[in-house]
Design a protein around this motif. Structure first.
Motif, PDB file in Angstrom:
ATOM      1  N   ALA A 166      36.847  54.810  35.543  1.00  0.00           N
ATOM      2  CA  ALA A 166      36.399  54.286  34.250  1.00  0.00           C
ATOM      3  C   ALA A 166      35.576  55.323  33.492  1.00  0.00           C
ATOM      4  O   ALA A 166      35.723  55.493  32.272  1.00  0.00           O
ATOM      5  CB  ALA A 166      35.588  53.009  34.456  1.00  0.00           C
ATOM      6  N   VAL A 167      34.710  56.022  34.202  1.00  0.00           N
ATOM      7  CA  VAL A 167      33.862  57.033  33.569  1.00  0.00           C
ATOM      8  C   VAL A 167      34.669  58.263  33.166  1.00  0.00           C
ATOM      9  O   VAL A 167      34.575  58.756  32.038  1.00  0.00           O
ATOM     10  CB  VAL A 167      32.700  57.422  34.514  1.00  0.00           C
ATOM     11  CG1 VAL A 167      31.944  58.639  33.981  1.00  0.00           C
ATOM     12  CG2 VAL A 167      31.754  56.245  34.701  1.00  0.00           C
ATOM     13  N   ASP A 168      35.495  58.751  34.080  1.00  0.00           N
ATOM     14  CA  ASP A 168      36.227  59.988  33.821  1.00  0.00           C
ATOM     15  C   ASP A 168      37.325  59.828  32.783  1.00  0.00           C
ATOM     16  O   ASP A 168      37.618  60.761  32.023  1.00  0.00           O
ATOM     17  CB  ASP A 168      36.854  60.510  35.121  1.00  0.00           C
ATOM     18  CG  ASP A 168      35.823  61.062  36.097  1.00  0.00           C
ATOM     19  OD1 ASP A 168      34.637  61.145  35.730  1.00  0.00           O
ATOM     20  OD2 ASP A 168      36.215  61.396  37.238  1.00  0.00           O
ATOM     21  N   LEU A 169      37.960  58.657  32.747  1.00  0.00           N
ATOM     22  CA  LEU A 169      39.130  58.472  31.896  1.00  0.00           C
ATOM     23  C   LEU A 169      38.830  57.759  30.586  1.00  0.00           C
ATOM     24  O   LEU A 169      39.699  57.693  29.704  1.00  0.00           O
ATOM     25  CB  LEU A 169      40.214  57.696  32.658  1.00  0.00           C
ATOM     26  CG  LEU A 169      40.669  58.326  33.978  1.00  0.00           C
ATOM     27  CD1 LEU A 169      41.716  57.441  34.651  1.00  0.00           C
ATOM     28  CD2 LEU A 169      41.223  59.728  33.753  1.00  0.00           C
ATOM     29  N   GLY A 170      37.620  57.236  30.448  1.00  0.00           N
ATOM     30  CA  GLY A 170      37.253  56.560  29.202  1.00  0.00           C
ATOM     31  C   GLY A 170      37.508  57.401  27.954  1.00  0.00           C
ATOM     32  O   GLY A 170      38.068  56.906  26.967  1.00  0.00           O
ATOM     33  N   PRO A 171      37.121  58.684  27.958  1.00  0.00           N
ATOM     34  CA  PRO A 171      37.363  59.508  26.769  1.00  0.00           C
ATOM     35  C   PRO A 171      38.840  59.686  26.422  1.00  0.00           C
ATOM     36  O   PRO A 171      39.179  60.067  25.306  1.00  0.00           O
ATOM     37  CB  PRO A 171      36.728  60.855  27.149  1.00  0.00           C
ATOM     38  CG  PRO A 171      35.681  60.509  28.150  1.00  0.00           C
ATOM     39  CD  PRO A 171      36.274  59.379  28.942  1.00  0.00           C
ATOM     40  N   ASP A 172      39.719  59.418  27.399  1.00  0.00           N
ATOM     41  CA  ASP A 172      41.161  59.523  27.154  1.00  0.00           C
ATOM     42  C   ASP A 172      41.773  58.205  26.704  1.00  0.00           C
ATOM     43  O   ASP A 172      43.004  58.099  26.567  1.00  0.00           O
ATOM     44  CB  ASP A 172      41.871  59.980  28.435  1.00  0.00           C
ATOM     45  CG  ASP A 172      41.418  61.349  28.894  1.00  0.00           C
ATOM     46  OD1 ASP A 172      41.419  62.286  28.067  1.00  0.00           O
ATOM     47  OD2 ASP A 172      41.056  61.483  30.074  1.00  0.00           O
ATOM     48  N   GLY A 173      40.942  57.186  26.486  1.00  0.00           N
ATOM     49  CA  GLY A 173      41.450  55.886  26.062  1.00  0.00           C
ATOM     50  C   GLY A 173      42.014  55.057  27.192  1.00  0.00           C
ATOM     51  O   GLY A 173      42.781  54.117  26.969  1.00  0.00           O
ATOM     52  N   ILE A 174      41.618  55.375  28.430  1.00  0.00           N
ATOM     53  CA  ILE A 174      42.139  54.671  29.607  1.00  0.00           C
ATOM     54  C   ILE A 174      41.016  53.855  30.241  1.00  0.00           C
ATOM     55  O   ILE A 174      39.937  54.390  30.520  1.00  0.00           O
ATOM     56  CB  ILE A 174      42.711  55.668  30.638  1.00  0.00           C
ATOM     57  CG1 ILE A 174      43.840  56.496  30.005  1.00  0.00           C
ATOM     58  CG2 ILE A 174      43.209  54.940  31.886  1.00  0.00           C
ATOM     59  CD1 ILE A 174      44.275  57.671  30.839  1.00  0.00           C
ATOM     60  N   SER A 234      39.606  44.796  25.555  1.00  0.00           N
ATOM     61  CA  SER A 234      39.647  46.202  25.148  1.00  0.00           C
ATOM     62  C   SER A 234      38.326  46.951  25.318  1.00  0.00           C
ATOM     63  O   SER A 234      38.315  48.183  25.327  1.00  0.00           O
ATOM     64  CB  SER A 234      40.117  46.319  23.695  1.00  0.00           C
ATOM     65  OG  SER A 234      39.270  45.566  22.844  1.00  0.00           O
ATOM     66  N   PHE A 235      37.197  46.242  25.459  1.00  0.00           N
ATOM     67  CA  PHE A 235      35.904  46.919  25.652  1.00  0.00           C
ATOM     68  C   PHE A 235      35.359  46.684  27.058  1.00  0.00           C
ATOM     69  O   PHE A 235      34.180  46.873  27.330  1.00  0.00           O
ATOM     70  CB  PHE A 235      34.888  46.445  24.601  1.00  0.00           C
ATOM     71  CG  PHE A 235      33.735  47.390  24.392  1.00  0.00           C
ATOM     72  CD1 PHE A 235      33.945  48.736  24.142  1.00  0.00           C
ATOM     73  CD2 PHE A 235      32.422  46.922  24.437  1.00  0.00           C
ATOM     74  CE1 PHE A 235      32.889  49.614  23.950  1.00  0.00           C
ATOM     75  CE2 PHE A 235      31.355  47.793  24.244  1.00  0.00           C
ATOM     76  CZ  PHE A 235      31.584  49.140  23.994  1.00  0.00           C
ATOM     77  N   VAL A 236      36.246  46.298  27.971  1.00  0.00           N
ATOM     78  CA  VAL A 236      35.851  46.044  29.357  1.00  0.00           C
ATOM     79  C   VAL A 236      36.402  47.159  30.231  1.00  0.00           C
ATOM     80  O   VAL A 236      37.612  47.361  30.297  1.00  0.00           O
ATOM     81  CB  VAL A 236      36.384  44.683  29.858  1.00  0.00           C
ATOM     82  CG1 VAL A 236      35.995  44.454  31.313  1.00  0.00           C
ATOM     83  CG2 VAL A 236      35.866  43.554  28.978  1.00  0.00           C
ATOM     84  N   SER A 237      35.512  47.882  30.895  1.00  0.00           N
ATOM     85  CA  SER A 237      35.943  48.950  31.798  1.00  0.00           C
ATOM     86  C   SER A 237      34.858  49.178  32.842  1.00  0.00           C
ATOM     87  O   SER A 237      33.661  49.019  32.567  1.00  0.00           O
ATOM     88  CB  SER A 237      36.210  50.243  31.022  1.00  0.00           C
ATOM     89  OG  SER A 237      36.887  51.197  31.834  1.00  0.00           O
ATOM     90  N   GLY A 238      35.296  49.538  34.042  1.00  0.00           N
ATOM     91  CA  GLY A 238      34.360  49.800  35.127  1.00  0.00           C
ATOM     92  C   GLY A 238      33.769  48.558  35.760  1.00  0.00           C
ATOM     93  O   GLY A 238      32.741  48.629  36.436  1.00  0.00           O
ATOM     94  N   GLU A 239      34.446  47.418  35.598  1.00  0.00           N
ATOM     95  CA  GLU A 239      33.910  46.154  36.104  1.00  0.00           C
ATOM     96  C   GLU A 239      34.612  45.708  37.380  1.00  0.00           C
ATOM     97  O   GLU A 239      35.803  45.927  37.565  1.00  0.00           O
ATOM     98  CB  GLU A 239      34.042  45.057  35.048  1.00  0.00           C
ATOM     99  CG  GLU A 239      33.186  45.267  33.822  1.00  0.00           C
ATOM    100  CD  GLU A 239      31.702  45.305  34.135  1.00  0.00           C
ATOM    101  OE1 GLU A 239      31.250  44.513  34.994  1.00  0.00           O
ATOM    102  OE2 GLU A 239      30.991  46.124  33.532  1.00  0.00           O
ATOM    103  N   MET A 240      33.851  45.072  38.268  1.00  0.00           N
ATOM    104  CA  MET A 240      34.382  44.379  39.432  1.00  0.00           C
ATOM    105  C   MET A 240      34.288  42.881  39.143  1.00  0.00           C
ATOM    106  O   MET A 240      33.189  42.337  39.077  1.00  0.00           O
ATOM    107  CB  MET A 240      33.566  44.716  40.690  1.00  0.00           C
ATOM    108  CG  MET A 240      34.130  45.868  41.504  1.00  0.00           C
ATOM    109  SD  MET A 240      34.420  47.408  40.608  1.00  0.00           S
ATOM    110  CE  MET A 240      32.774  47.981  40.272  1.00  0.00           C
TER     111      MET A 240
END
Length: 270
Positions: A166-174, A234-240
């Motif tokens: 989530a951290v590494d790929l966020g800037p790529d829109g992933i 669309s604004f949810v990332s890095g969640e368990m």
């Protein structure tokens, strides 16, 4: 059925049955084209949604198999928008009885597999500037059943992998998230219950563990995955995200002190 995933191509690993198959079919219901990768039992290769779900051979422990699988998906469908890392296994052994081979096998399937799938899918997602990855973790990533040391270690690792991606790929829109199932009514879990001489007792006790008053169904995991791969999250990332009927939220009590609570669940089930 809808069209929330119209034009999207999804990969689901370990999708030949149970939770994986439910996920594949739910994504197809929303107009995704789904490529299921599994150690195929050809007898079940006709399952799923004809024309929307394709079953392709995949061994997530074999890097060459993963490369070939991803290449075939791209050749057939031209893109990859969604990756669901569902393939997994469990070994029931105490630490004394576990072998290094047991440990390595679990790591290869449950943790190394999702890493390698992401490694080979991410470049294609990056090319189109978007993508979503959902890892199937477990509530055993933060609470553990007896004799599941290795399994719990792999699932905790999956949760860490999710955070890193989530951290590494966020800037790529992933985006990358994890769904953590509780006790789900799959063929494997059902077989485990049926081994017990008093099946009804086990089913009752399992229900008592969940404040929702029952165990879960594969389609409920599939619905959570659908939300996470759709634009609605669309604004949810890095969640368990636990899908467990609040099982992990209830502090356990001795049965004698929990009697009133159990009786309420029994009334609800009646």
């Amino acid at each position: 059925m809808g069209n929330r995933l119209n034009g999207k191509v999804a990969i689901v690993t370990g999708g030949n049955r149970g939770i994986g198959l439910a996920i594949a079919e739910r994504l197809a219901d929303e107009d995704a084209v789904v490529a299921v990768g599994d150690l195929l039992d050809r007898r079940s290769a006709e399952a799923g949604k004809p024309g929307k779900v394709s079953f392709l051979p995949l061994d997530v422990t074999d890097e060459a198999s993963i490369r070939a699988f991803v290449d075939e998906v791209l050749e057939r469908f031209g893109r990859i928008d969604i990756l669901v890392n569902n393939a997994g296994m469990v070994i029931h052994k105490s630490i004394d009885d576990q072998t290094a081979e047991d440990w390595d096998k679990l790591m290869a399937v449950n943790l190394r597999g999702p890493f390698l799938m992401a490694k080979y899918v991410v470049p294609e997602m990056r090319r189109v500037g978007s993508g979503t990855i959902v890892n199937i973790g477990s509530v055993e990533g933060y609470m553990v059943n007896p004799w599941h040391t290795a399994y719990a270690a792999t699932k905790a690792g999956v949760h860490g992998l999710t955070l890193g991606l989530a951290v590494d790929l966020g800037p790529d829109g992933i985006r990358c998230n994890t769904v953590c199932p509780g006790w789900i009514d799959t063929d494997l879990n059902r077989a485990y219950v049926e081994m017990h001489p008093d099946r009804s007792l086990i089913e009752r006790e399992l229900s008592y563990l969940h404040p929702a008053g029952r165990i879960g169904a594969p389609k409920e995991i599939a619905n959570a995955v659908l939300w996470l791969v759709s634009d609605e999250s669309s604004f949810v990332s890095g969640e368990m995200i636990s899908v467990d009927g609040a099982r992990t939220k209830k502090i356990p009590l001795p049965a004698v002190l929990d009697e009133e609570y159990r009786s309420k669940l029994t009334e609800k089930q009646a």
